[in-house]
Enzyme design. Structure first.
Site, PDB file in Angstrom:
ATOM      1  N   SER A   7       0.952  -1.307  -0.082  1.00 34.45           N
ATOM      2  CA  SER A   7      -0.045   0.055  -0.042  1.00 34.45           C
ATOM      3  C   SER A   7       1.013   1.219   0.020  1.00 34.45           C
ATOM      4  O   SER A   7       1.638   1.559   1.044  1.00 34.45           O
ATOM      5  CB  SER A   7      -0.939   0.044   1.238  1.00 34.45           C
ATOM      6  N   HIS A  32      -1.048  -0.998  -4.601  1.00 35.46           N
ATOM      7  CA  HIS A  32      -2.275  -0.863  -3.772  1.00 35.46           C
ATOM      8  C   HIS A  32      -2.332   0.802  -3.636  1.00 35.46           C
ATOM      9  O   HIS A  32      -1.480   1.305  -2.879  1.00 35.46           O
ATOM     10  CB  HIS A  32      -2.672  -1.736  -2.724  1.00 35.46           C
ATOM     11  N   ASP A  34      -4.655   3.699  -1.975  1.00 37.41           N
ATOM     12  CA  ASP A  34      -5.781   4.089  -1.187  1.00 37.41           C
ATOM     13  C   ASP A  34      -6.106   5.641  -1.271  1.00 37.41           C
ATOM     14  O   ASP A  34      -5.114   6.358  -0.973  1.00 37.41           O
ATOM     15  CB  ASP A  34      -5.407   3.769   0.226  1.00 37.41           C
ATOM     16  N   MET A  36      -8.582   8.647  -0.462  1.00 36.17           N
ATOM     17  CA  MET A  36      -9.526   9.073   0.779  1.00 36.17           C
ATOM     18  C   MET A  36     -10.035  10.482   0.546  1.00 36.17           C
ATOM     19  O   MET A  36      -9.150  11.439   0.085  1.00 36.17           O
ATOM     20  CB  MET A  36      -8.700   8.967   1.973  1.00 36.17           C
ATOM     21  N   HIS A  65      -8.278   1.766  -4.704  1.00 36.79           N
ATOM     22  CA  HIS A  65      -9.039   1.432  -3.437  1.00 36.79           C
ATOM     23  C   HIS A  65      -9.683   2.829  -3.304  1.00 36.79           C
ATOM     24  O   HIS A  65      -8.868   3.690  -2.549  1.00 36.79           O
ATOM     25  CB  HIS A  65      -8.411   0.729  -2.535  1.00 36.79           C
ATOM     26  N   MET A  67     -11.810   5.124  -1.061  1.00 41.86           N
ATOM     27  CA  MET A  67     -12.488   5.222   0.116  1.00 41.86           C
ATOM     28  C   MET A  67     -13.135   6.663  -0.130  1.00 41.86           C
ATOM     29  O   MET A  67     -12.933   7.572   0.753  1.00 41.86           O
ATOM     30  CB  MET A  67     -11.780   5.059   1.164  1.00 41.86           C
ATOM     31  N   MET A 137     -11.845  -5.401   4.586  1.00 42.92           N
ATOM     32  CA  MET A 137     -11.057  -4.443   5.658  1.00 42.92           C
ATOM     33  C   MET A 137     -10.686  -5.092   7.033  1.00 42.92           C
ATOM     34  O   MET A 137     -11.994  -5.389   7.535  1.00 42.92           O
ATOM     35  CB  MET A 137     -11.685  -3.042   5.737  1.00 42.92           C
ATOM     36  N   ASP A 175      -6.957  -6.121   3.830  1.00 40.51           N
ATOM     37  CA  ASP A 175      -6.134  -4.957   3.933  1.00 40.51           C
ATOM     38  C   ASP A 175      -6.378  -4.468   5.506  1.00 40.51           C
ATOM     39  O   ASP A 175      -7.430  -4.097   5.812  1.00 40.51           O
ATOM     40  CB  ASP A 175      -6.881  -3.772   2.917  1.00 40.51           C
TER      41      ASP A 175
END
Length: 217
Positions: A7, A32, A34, A36, A65, A67, A137, A175
């Site tokens: 990540s 990966h 993330d 947000m 990913h 979020m 998660m 994750d």
């Protein structure tokens, strides 16, 4: 053997080229990323400029990913970035999940759905055969370095049983709080892909750490 997806949330953004190259030369299978928005989760990470910068350097597929609220708005833009293989959306953020999954696939990406720790696996019953991946998660989303929630081991077993029963081809990704100990337990429970952030990037030898994780059975 499991696949490893480091990540980049835990990477050194002052030396991002170095960390991307490290992953390129490691046993990792995916990057990966993330994303947000400060609304769906209580944190803000990075956006499209970073995804695009990583895509220009990455030699392995990107697992993005999201979020964020209203992920559907960004399907077309994400699909235009070379190397993006998975678009990963939260079930909790999608009012019309089937429509979202179909739109992701129509845009040429693989469709993945993420479940927060308190979201039951049974909610995937009617969509599991349409998915390429399910991300469970194992911490509450928003911050790296959190403690592993052991209940996710049971959820991983439940998800593996659902996939087997329905004939789905979906991979299981986990994750949060992944290290050699939890990674081994997750692999035994049926996980296919482990996302590891702080455990990799805080290690004295990240490449060796990725190798050890990838050898878990």
């Amino acid at each position: 053997m499991v696949q490893i997806a480091p990540s980049l949330l835990s990477a050194d953004f002052g030396n991002l080229d170095r960390d991307v190259e490290m992953i390129n030369n490691s046993d990792a299978a995916l990057f990966h990323l993330d994303i947000m928005d400060g609304r769906f989760v209580p944190n803000i990470s990075f956006g499209f400029p970073i995804i695009e910068a990583v895509s220009r350097k990455a030699k392995k597929p990107l697992d993005v990913h999201l979020m964020i609220v209203e992920p559907d708005k960004w399907i077309d833009r994400l699909a235009k970035i070379p190397g993006v293989e998975y678009m990963n959306v939260h079930i909790e953020a999608c009012t019309h999940l089937h429509r979202t999954i179909q739109a992701i696939k129509a845009a040429g990406m693989k469709a993945a759905v993420t479940l927060n720790p308190a979201t039951p696996v049974c909610l995937l019953e009617d969509i599991i055969t349409d998915l390429d991946m399910v991300l469970l998660m194992s911490v509450n989303p928003g911050f790296g370095g959190q403690k592993f929630i052991s209940r996710i081991l049971d959820k991983t077993v439940q998800l593996r049983e659902l996939i087997a029963r329905t004939g789905s081809k979906a991979l299981i990704e986990i994750d949060g709080g992944v290290n050699l100990e939890t990674g081994r337990l997750l692999a035994d429970a049926g996980a296919d892909i482990l996302v590891a952030g702080s455990f990799v990037f805080n290690a004295e030898n990240p490449t060796e750490t990725i190798q050890k994780l990838s050898q878990l059975k």
